[in-house]
Motif scaffolding. Structure first.
Motif, short mmCIF file in Angstrom:
data_model
loop_
_atom_site.label_atom_id
_atom_site.label_comp_id
_atom_site.label_asym_id
_atom_site.label_seq_id
_atom_site.Cartn_x
_atom_site.Cartn_y
_atom_site.Cartn_z
N PHE A 175 55.75 87.57 110.10
CA PHE A 175 56.91 86.79 110.53
C PHE A 175 56.76 86.45 111.80
O PHE A 175 57.00 85.38 112.49
CB PHE A 175 58.22 87.15 109.92
N ALA A 192 54.19 84.16 112.62
CA ALA A 192 54.37 82.80 112.17
C ALA A 192 55.31 82.41 113.42
O ALA A 192 55.26 81.03 113.67
CB ALA A 192 55.28 82.89 110.89
N SER A 193 56.05 82.91 114.01
CA SER A 193 57.06 82.56 115.05
C SER A 193 56.62 82.76 116.45
O SER A 193 57.22 81.82 117.23
CB SER A 193 58.48 83.48 114.67
N ARG A 247 55.32 79.58 117.95
CA ARG A 247 55.16 78.76 116.67
C ARG A 247 54.08 79.12 115.90
O ARG A 247 53.68 77.87 115.19
CB ARG A 247 55.54 77.35 117.27
N ILE A 295 65.14 85.84 105.67
CA ILE A 295 64.83 85.25 106.91
C ILE A 295 63.33 85.37 107.07
O ILE A 295 62.75 86.50 107.19
CB ILE A 295 65.42 85.57 108.10
N GLY A 296 62.49 84.32 106.86
CA GLY A 296 61.08 84.54 106.86
C GLY A 296 60.31 83.30 106.97
O GLY A 296 60.89 82.01 107.34
N ALA A 297 59.12 83.21 106.48
CA ALA A 297 58.14 81.82 106.48
C ALA A 297 57.03 82.32 105.55
O ALA A 297 56.74 83.50 105.21
CB ALA A 297 57.55 81.97 107.81
N ARG A 337 54.09 77.86 97.90
CA ARG A 337 55.47 77.90 98.62
C ARG A 337 56.42 78.01 97.49
O ARG A 337 57.64 77.95 97.88
CB ARG A 337 55.92 76.76 99.28
N PHE A 384 64.89 75.74 113.35
CA PHE A 384 64.29 76.89 113.10
C PHE A 384 64.89 77.92 112.02
O PHE A 384 64.56 78.52 111.31
CB PHE A 384 64.45 77.95 114.64
N ALA A 435 63.87 76.32 109.04
CA ALA A 435 62.42 76.83 108.63
C ALA A 435 62.32 78.09 108.01
O ALA A 435 61.52 78.50 107.27
CB ALA A 435 61.56 76.69 109.89
N SER A 436 63.45 79.11 108.64
CA SER A 436 63.10 80.49 108.16
C SER A 436 64.08 80.79 106.93
O SER A 436 63.87 81.95 106.41
CB SER A 436 63.76 81.12 109.44
N GLY A 464 62.45 78.45 104.41
CA GLY A 464 62.36 77.26 104.40
C GLY A 464 63.33 76.27 103.47
O GLY A 464 63.36 76.21 102.31
N LYS A 487 59.45 70.30 116.40
CA LYS A 487 59.21 71.79 117.11
C LYS A 487 60.59 72.22 117.05
O LYS A 487 61.60 71.58 117.48
CB LYS A 487 58.75 71.26 118.72
N THR A 488 60.33 73.47 116.75
CA THR A 488 61.67 74.16 116.68
C THR A 488 61.74 75.46 117.27
O THR A 488 60.52 75.99 117.45
CB THR A 488 62.45 74.62 115.16
N GLY A 538 59.61 80.22 117.25
CA GLY A 538 60.03 79.34 116.57
C GLY A 538 59.12 78.74 115.43
O GLY A 538 58.19 79.51 115.13
N ALA A 539 59.06 77.60 115.34
CA ALA A 539 58.08 77.02 114.07
C ALA A 539 58.17 75.58 114.32
O ALA A 539 58.92 75.11 114.90
CB ALA A 539 58.84 77.26 112.68
N PHE A 540 56.95 75.00 113.73
CA PHE A 540 56.58 73.90 113.45
C PHE A 540 57.48 73.40 112.14
O PHE A 540 56.74 73.80 111.24
CB PHE A 540 55.16 73.52 113.47
N TYR A 541 58.29 72.53 112.08
CA TYR A 541 58.76 72.42 111.01
C TYR A 541 59.67 70.83 110.85
O TYR A 541 60.74 70.74 111.60
CB TYR A 541 59.83 73.67 110.55
#
Lengths: 371, 371
Positions: A121, A124-125, A128, A162-164, A243, B121, B124-125, B129, B150-151, B163-166
């Motif tokens: 995670f 992933a974060s 980004r 909370i994750g990805a 997913r 974000f 995304a998390s 998601g 972009k988050t 953050g994440a691309f989401y």
């Protein structure tokens, strides 16, 4: 360090288009330069481990990585599921930023499922997304949590909330590191190995029954086969449903009840694999009551789980309304939809399905398994 | 609520295969049922807003959403860049878990860039998601931060580091909500509008120069065109490079210097758009010194930025080694690689490039712009 013969005894490929990656399985992988042939290139690597594993294997890994990265850093997290939270995750971000780590920095998760989930995670974060490599040091992480890209931390109100979905660049499963694994953790890992039988492969279940003593004795050939076959089944499932929009949920067999146990007792009281072991017994009883399997199969699975050194009697989580407490905890499971719990059941030997179940039937199963 | 005529004056599509989505631009979109025709289906929606925007528009949005979702929840965050951190993000997760929100729950970001980045974000998390919709209420968010996926949240050592691309499911840009936008924030948004000219479209730069007074007076036709053209350029760039492996970095023109200013002064002291405005002046001077543009173009851009109500003189961040402080802050920018700062420069009018620059030249630019 040996460099002249390949230590890799098996290679399982996770097929996810541009996110595909190999799982390397073998003896003494950490000690062999050939293991590190195809690492992502970067100036810096950060090894993330914990207070239990770092003293055993961090020096070996960081030394090997120094041949590939100009700077190799180490961050050591407190050990245990109870630390799978934001303040601990923040230690990884702090290390990355204090050392000026950029977008190409490669993270290495050296440890069990908690270290793998948190490192994943963080990877992933951070900015980004940066690349990461899984170096699982428990059987559970080698056969399950380090493969497939699920990363997360816990929230006080729920596990892995909370994750990805974020895939590693590769997974390095060294059988040698299992030698220092405590028996209780070996058993916890066997829960996830056993899981693959009833949901997908009855021949593998037969094999586990025959070879359980060898597995408990940590015989390398037996472990190598168990890890390879587990990863192959997981790769097949994840390759079709990265997913978890459908099929992938079957990998959570035993986890709905198991998460309730873990959460209800307080994270860290039971190991994740222990919750899954007992949860599989409960899910098997539920499958039987829903008419999907017969009682003989429930007994067969219960016997195997018990032989593996796992709990088969569920803990009482509330002295007033125990079944109600289980149900409340299961309703916040990620697979729930609009308050309806989604159970993974065995839909005949070697086949799993996801379905709802009447509360009354679930209560009967809980009462039976807690008695 | 009107329902009989479409309030949507423009629709810009972000093309990202299965992650494609529309940006709807128009007057009184929040008040019109047609705006909400294609929302993701779910049992529950959570509107995330802040203490400034919620009193103005949360009732209108939640009421409209009640026609689509059985349960519509609201969480109100403290306002400001200084709150773009983990404890505030946690308020969103708390609201989701306390209300038993499942994997299909739709999040709505109602606010400026901070609310959008944090809600994105969180989406995304949460359970790895859930879908989300952007309802930007500042010009800056409408033309830039709500578009492109972009988050992030800030870390004490750097902006947007975690953050994440989401991608959102859609973006709803209502011109009506800009009526309550303070002048200072309008100017901050114009910084990102102006940005699109020098990096991609000189005809748009001409148009902005001609129509700047109308934009500052919030004339709807002028705002609609500025938002549409900005989103079109952003859509074109993001569609080619979703995860910023190359081209997309040009959208950060002015941001490397701007982030250093924001971070050096302490987040929230200058608005993001103010940092970008001044940062574009600095980046223009750098481009000139690297021989990419002439001084007349630097002057032209500086004049426009100043007319828009933005700072063009850079703040002193250190009384001992000011340029050194800027350089240190820029080295932890996400675009840096192995300690080398990557600057976005104007490579001739209407065209941008990413490159390194000698520290000595960067120091000259900083000294000049801070004088």
């Amino acid at each position: 360090m040996q460099a002249n013969s390949s230590p890799i005894t098996a290679r399982v490929q996770i097929e996810l288009a541009e996110r595909s990656y190999p799982i390397l399985i073998g003896t003494s992988l950490l000690a062999n330069a050939l293991t590190y042939q195809h690492l992502p290139q970067a100036a810096t690597a950060l090894v993330v481990s914990n207070t239990t594993v770092a003293p055993l294997y961090a020096a070996q890994l960081t030394e090997a990585l120094q041949a590939h990265y100009a700077k190799v850093l180490l961050v050591t997290l407190p050990d245990g599921e109870v630390h799978k939270d934001w303040p601990t995750l923040q230690l990884i971000f702090d290390a990355l930023l204090e050392n000026g780590c950029d977008r190409k920095t490669v993270l290495f998760a050296l440890g069990g499922g908690v270290v793998g989930d948190m490192t994943g995670f963080a990877a992933a974060s951070y900015m980004r997304g940066v690349p990461f490599v899984q170096v699982p040091t428990t059987l559970l992480a080698q056969v399950d949590s380090s493969v497939g890209g699920k990363t997360a931390i816990n929230h006080p109100l729920g596990k892995n909330m909370i994750g990805a979905f974020y895939q590693p660049q590769q997974v390095i499963c060294d059988l040698e590191v299992l030698k220092t694994l405590p028996d209780r953790e070996l058993s916890a890992g066997l829960a996830e190995v056993i899981k693959y039988g009833p949901i997908a492969d009855m021949a593998f279940l037969d094999w586990i029954e025959t070879n359980l003593d060898a597995l408990l004795a940590k015989e390398p050939a037996a472990l190598a086969h168990a890890i390879q076959r587990s990863c192959e089944i997981k790769a097949w499932v994840v390759g079709q449903d990265e997913r978890e929009s459908g099929l992938r949920a079957i990998l959570n067999f035993g986890h709905t009840f198991g998460h309730a146990i873990e959460s209800g007792l307080g994270y860290g009281e039971w190991l994740h694999g222990e919750g899954v072991g007992c949860g599989m017994v409960m899910a098997a009883h539920l499958s039987q009551r829903l008419g999907r399997i017969d009682m003989a199969f429930v007994q067969r699975l219960t016997t195997l789980i018990q032989r593996a050194g796992l709990p088969v009697k569920a803990p009482v989580l509330s002295s007033t309304d125990n079944a109600g407490r289980y149900l409340d905890l299961m309703r916040i499971d990620k697979k729930s939809e609009a308050g309806e719990i989604r159970f993974v059941v065995i839909d005949g030997p070697g086949k799993a399905a996801v379905c709802a179940a009447p509360d009354a039937v679930v209560r009967e199963v809980i009462d039976l398994c807690c008695a």
